[in-house]
Motif scaffolding. Structure first.
Motif, short mmCIF file in Angstrom:
data_model
loop_
_atom_site.label_atom_id
_atom_site.label_comp_id
_atom_site.label_asym_id
_atom_site.label_seq_id
_atom_site.Cartn_x
_atom_site.Cartn_y
_atom_site.Cartn_z
N ARG A 146 0.90 -1.26 0.21
CA ARG A 146 0.05 0.17 0.01
C ARG A 146 0.80 1.27 -0.06
N TYR A 147 0.69 2.09 -1.04
CA TYR A 147 1.52 3.31 -1.05
C TYR A 147 1.06 4.41 -0.33
N VAL A 148 1.64 4.91 0.74
CA VAL A 148 1.37 6.01 1.51
C VAL A 148 1.63 7.49 0.78
N THR A 149 2.73 7.55 -0.01
CA THR A 149 2.99 8.52 -0.82
C THR A 149 3.86 8.03 -1.95
N ASP A 150 4.21 8.88 -2.84
CA ASP A 150 4.71 8.21 -4.01
C ASP A 150 5.97 7.32 -3.92
N GLY A 151 6.85 7.69 -2.86
CA GLY A 151 7.92 7.05 -2.68
C GLY A 151 7.89 6.38 -1.16
N VAL A 152 7.02 5.89 -0.71
CA VAL A 152 6.89 5.29 0.36
C VAL A 152 5.59 4.23 0.51
N ALA A 153 5.94 3.02 0.88
CA ALA A 153 4.86 2.07 0.70
C ALA A 153 5.02 1.15 2.04
N ILE A 154 3.88 0.70 2.63
CA ILE A 154 3.86 -0.20 3.38
C ILE A 154 3.57 -1.55 2.88
N VAL A 155 4.39 -2.55 3.63
CA VAL A 155 4.41 -3.91 2.68
C VAL A 155 3.91 -4.74 4.01
N HIS A 156 3.14 -5.66 3.72
CA HIS A 156 2.81 -6.64 4.70
C HIS A 156 3.25 -8.03 4.03
N ARG A 171 5.78 -21.64 13.63
CA ARG A 171 6.89 -20.46 13.39
C ARG A 171 6.68 -19.46 12.42
N LEU A 172 5.32 -19.27 11.84
CA LEU A 172 5.10 -18.49 10.75
C LEU A 172 4.82 -16.97 11.49
N SER A 173 5.39 -16.13 10.91
CA SER A 173 5.47 -14.67 11.31
C SER A 173 4.90 -13.88 10.06
N ARG A 174 4.32 -12.61 10.73
CA ARG A 174 3.96 -11.76 9.81
C ARG A 174 4.91 -10.23 9.98
N GLN A 175 5.33 -9.94 8.93
CA GLN A 175 6.15 -8.57 8.93
C GLN A 175 5.36 -7.53 8.41
N THR A 176 5.66 -6.30 9.05
CA THR A 176 5.13 -5.10 8.40
C THR A 176 6.23 -4.10 8.27
N LEU A 177 6.55 -3.84 6.90
CA LEU A 177 7.79 -3.04 6.31
C LEU A 177 7.16 -2.07 5.78
N VAL A 178 8.21 -0.82 5.94
CA VAL A 178 8.18 0.44 5.47
C VAL A 178 9.13 0.39 4.27
N ALA A 179 8.81 0.58 3.03
CA ALA A 179 9.96 0.53 1.79
C ALA A 179 9.74 2.03 1.29
N VAL A 180 11.01 2.54 1.26
CA VAL A 180 11.18 3.88 0.70
C VAL A 180 11.97 3.99 -0.55
N ARG A 181 11.49 4.81 -1.49
CA ARG A 181 12.57 4.96 -2.65
C ARG A 181 13.74 5.87 -2.41
N THR A 182 14.93 5.24 -2.57
CA THR A 182 16.08 5.76 -2.17
C THR A 182 16.89 6.28 -3.71
N ASP A 183 17.98 6.81 -3.38
CA ASP A 183 18.79 6.94 -4.92
C ASP A 183 19.26 5.74 -5.38
N GLN A 184 19.20 4.53 -4.57
CA GLN A 184 19.87 3.29 -4.94
C GLN A 184 18.65 2.54 -5.19
#
Length: 161
Positions: free
Chosen positions: A74-84, A101-114
């Motif tokens: 889910r994109y919060v802004t053009d360069g930030v996404a919440i990933v489950h 052993r199953l886990s759920r991750q919440t990740l915040v992805a950001v667009r960087t120069d790399q």
């Protein structure tokens, strides 16, 4: 296109773990990333998280694989996404993943120069509990104990973390 890049980043994360390569695992994160493990341990900054994973990959998690998939982006802004996603560590002596052993991750992805990188990850075990109805015995007991504690001046007013 961004979905594909984020999915590729998640796949690189899984592959780096499976290769037990802490440097490649750390490369999936920003320098200032925030990482909360399933047990509540928090590593602030890629360096600390990568160092901890290096010890794990050379120690108790040597030879382990990380198996998982993205549930949603889910994109919060053009360069930030919440990933489950969901994932599980497969130890080298196992051929199937234990459900516990199953886990759920919440990740915040950001667009960087790399390209896209994760800047935060919070990992928690999947242990759903059924919420008791408000009129059930466990709920009535909790309500009665709460009333008694307040009458005695105990409880949340005096609690400290």
């Amino acid at each position: 296109m961004d979905d594909r890049q984020i999915r590729d980043l998640f796949d690189r994360l899984m592959r780096a773990w499976t290769d037990n390569d802490a440097a490649a695992y750390g490369a999936c994160f920003t320098d200032d990333s925030d990482y909360v493990s399933y047990d509540g341990t928090r590593a602030v900054g890629r360096h600390d998280m990568q160092e901890a994973h290096d010890r794990l990959f050379r120690g108790v998690l040597a030879g382990s694989a990380l198996v998982g998939e993205i549930e949603s982006i889910r994109y919060v802004t053009d360069g930030v996404a919440i990933v489950h996603g969901t994932a599980s560590v497969l130890m080298p002596w196992r051929s199937r993943l234990p459900r516990r052993r199953l886990s759920r991750q919440t990740l915040v992805a950001v667009r960087t120069d790399q390209g896209w990188r994760f800047t935060a990850l919070h990992n928690g075990r999947v242990r759903p509990v059924q919420i008791p109805a408000p009129d059930s015995l466990p709920s009535r007991m909790a309500q009665a104990m709460g009333h008694a504690a307040r009458r005695l001046g105990m409880g949340r007013a005096t609690a400290r973390v």
